[in-house]
Design an enzyme around this catalytic site. Structure first.
Site, PDB file in Angstrom:
ATOM      1  N   SER A 123       0.822  -1.074  -0.051  1.00 26.99           N
ATOM      2  CA  SER A 123       0.012  -0.097  -0.040  1.00 26.99           C
ATOM      3  C   SER A 123       0.773   1.222  -0.018  1.00 26.99           C
ATOM      4  O   SER A 123       1.980   1.069   0.541  1.00 26.99           O
ATOM      5  CB  SER A 123      -0.972  -0.056   1.221  1.00 26.99           C
ATOM      6  OG  SER A 123      -1.214   1.221   1.378  1.00 26.99           O
ATOM      7  N   TYR A 149      -0.485  -0.171   9.972  1.00 22.37           N
ATOM      8  CA  TYR A 149      -0.677  -0.987   8.785  1.00 22.37           C
ATOM      9  C   TYR A 149       0.303  -0.632   7.745  1.00 22.37           C
ATOM     10  O   TYR A 149       0.935  -1.723   7.103  1.00 22.37           O
ATOM     11  CB  TYR A 149      -2.157  -0.349   8.060  1.00 22.37           C
ATOM     12  CG  TYR A 149      -2.443  -0.926   6.782  1.00 22.37           C
ATOM     13  CD1 TYR A 149      -3.099  -2.015   6.567  1.00 22.37           C
ATOM     14  CD2 TYR A 149      -2.508   0.194   5.653  1.00 22.37           C
ATOM     15  CE1 TYR A 149      -3.482  -2.553   5.168  1.00 22.37           C
ATOM     16  CE2 TYR A 149      -2.822  -0.393   4.430  1.00 22.37           C
ATOM     17  CZ  TYR A 149      -3.358  -1.694   4.110  1.00 22.37           C
ATOM     18  OH  TYR A 149      -3.757  -2.033   3.102  1.00 22.37           O
ATOM     19  N   LYS A 153       3.066  -3.444   6.364  1.00 24.97           N
ATOM     20  CA  LYS A 153       3.282  -3.638   4.891  1.00 24.97           C
ATOM     21  C   LYS A 153       4.727  -3.520   4.446  1.00 24.97           C
ATOM     22  O   LYS A 153       5.211  -4.166   3.631  1.00 24.97           O
ATOM     23  CB  LYS A 153       2.371  -2.645   4.160  1.00 24.97           C
ATOM     24  CG  LYS A 153       0.817  -2.961   4.113  1.00 24.97           C
ATOM     25  CD  LYS A 153       0.462  -4.166   3.342  1.00 24.97           C
ATOM     26  CE  LYS A 153      -0.970  -4.209   3.104  1.00 24.97           C
ATOM     27  NZ  LYS A 153      -1.209  -5.599   2.507  1.00 24.97           N
TER      28      LYS A 153
END
Lengths: 321, 321
Positions: A123, A149, A153
């Site tokens: 992302s 998050y 990633k």
């Protein structure tokens, strides 16, 4: 040819499965998720080439059962994950699903399927805030994530690069822009609103806009994300160079432009269903995402640029015609 | 005040322990390593303030015993690790020690010592090769490691940043240049030769130079690294901004300049003890390290710039006077 998708119950997973089944007539596709995935309705005629498996990938036993030396996949698509707001709200769950489960899959793959192609949906949330007006490329700005998050990633990307460098696997990490317009339900992504404000009005529902209309985002249509995920497995590994990570192409749009396109295509009766209600928690995350990217590396590798916001919404609106 | 150092049997660990014991008269210092550390001889008079513990940090039980809610450390120095060539040769060992053991400590600390200061010795090996002549800062070039060692360091940095952002810990990751002249024995660092070619001739031994004399390196004297490690715990956390990672100051020198300084200070009889014997494995790793860094961020935070190569060798040579 055999392909597997994790997180295949999710919106992107379902669309990817349909695209693979449609474009690769000889492929068998295995769909796994923590809830048993469905065969995508748009690919129902290919059900005989589809296997749907309920699999909790946080269990090493389940991972070991899914990936064995007796069945070699051509490509493993890793799409499972707890989304951005979800990972921020429940740190342990995000670490377990986004990092530990993924790492355990990579380790299993390198032992039973050395060199297998792995496409990982990373992302652009790997990047923290950039200086205003600064345009990010893969080589001019270091990823310093502003969320758990994004951190998870980035860690998987780092593993995937090292595993690829060592020849354990053949990894490709594609960093997705905010995908909009997503069909389905609102998600636990902090960016969920960017789809909600288009999708919900088309469904006749109200939608909440938690950030300012001036907010600019780097977004991508589902159609193009799926097309680029298909593309990701076709690119020769040598083309990637030092890093297997790629910022996928997208489009810079303001929320105001999104709402104008909604009104233009869906009419004012849909536009009025969007209610502005500021949410500082969502805004804090969204403001750390820069809207300025130069996708030259992706385009050079053969990934495709996105369609306009209007065309994107028009595509979405087709299902209501 | 209570401070703990992991990897305290290593050269930098011993020097850091001596510096802390000497400069902080009220501090007690716990030294741990997989082999029971010694009290540094230069700090023998402070032995009563020193605790030496044999601890295999890859065991969660050992970690839980070492860090408890009943004894709060002011600062935890994480210096343990398998070095670069070692991590490249034994991938699993590097992952276990450099990543998993460190993560288990971070998780233990956040549960029993929330917010504790953690100083982590990262490495400039987080960076892959930069374009020739390009000068790296923390914000203009993304770390894409070319070794498993660098990958493991980068992953811990990413965790430390996220844990700090969330208030779990107060992390500081200092990326060390190649430390030379190291006393002690040759190490499993790919850069070991950069100390060997000075230290061994002073000990009357032959040393092997596995790379070309034209090779330029970004190095740092042990004295300054230790001074900057002490400094790392003194900087207010607010000063770090978005990232807790800092490229430590160093000095760009060619191997030729190092050998000239050796001859100048140690005499031609020491210089002739260095034998050139090209090692492609070492050279491959070393050539991915760029020698060009701008340490402005570190200097701005209060870290100190390095002394000259001649002064560095003169300092090392003192022990033979």
């Amino acid at each position: 040819m055999s392909i597997i998708i994790t997180g295949a119950s999710g919106y992107v997973g379902q669309e990817l499965a349909a695209a693979l089944l449609t474009t690769l007539p000889d492929a068998t596709v295995t769909l796994t998720d923590v809830i048993r995935p469905e065969v995508p309705s748009s690919a129902a005629q290919h059900a005989s080439r589809t296997t749907c498996i309920e699999a909790d990938l946080t269990s090493p036993d389940v991972v070991a059962e899914l990936f064995t030396s007796t069945h070699r996949f051509d490509t493993v698509y890793l799409l499972h994950g707890i989304m951005s707001s979800g990972s921020e709200a429940n740190f342990e769950l995000g670490m377990r699903v986004n990092l530990d489960a993924t790492r355990s899959i990579l380790d299993r793959l390198r032992s039973v399927m050395t060199g297998v192609k792995v496409v990982f949906t990373s992302s652009l949330a790997v990047y923290g805030p950039a200086p205003t007006g600064f345009t990010i490329t893969e080589t001019n700005f270091p990823p310093v994530p502003s969320s758990s998050y994004g951190s998870q990633k980035l860690i998987v990307e780092t593993l995937l690069n090292d595993y690829s460098r060592r020849g354990f696997l053949d990894g490709r990490a594609v960093r997705l822009p905010t995908v909009t317009v997503r069909a389905g339900k609102p998600t636990q992504a902090a960016s969920s609103f960017a789809s909600d404000i288009i999708r919900e009005p088309f469904m006749g529902n109200k939608a909440v806009l938690p950030v300012s209309q001036d907010t600019e985002m780097w977004i991508c249509s589902p159609k193009m994300v799926v097309r680029n995920l298909v593309r990701a497995r076709e690119i020769p590994k040598e083309a990637f160079g030092e890093s297997r990570s790629v910022n996928l192409p997208g489009l810079k749009v303001s929320i105001r432009e999104m709402l104008q396109a909604l009104e233009e295509i869906g009419g004012p009766e849909r536009r009025v269903l969007v209610e502005e209600r500021y949410d500082p928690d969502v805004d804090r995350i969204v403001q750390t995402w820069t809207p300025d990217f130069d996708p030259a590396r992706a385009l050079g590798l053969g990934f495709e640029g996105d369609v306009s916001m209007r065309e994107n919404i028009r595509e979405y609106a087709k299902r209501f015609e």
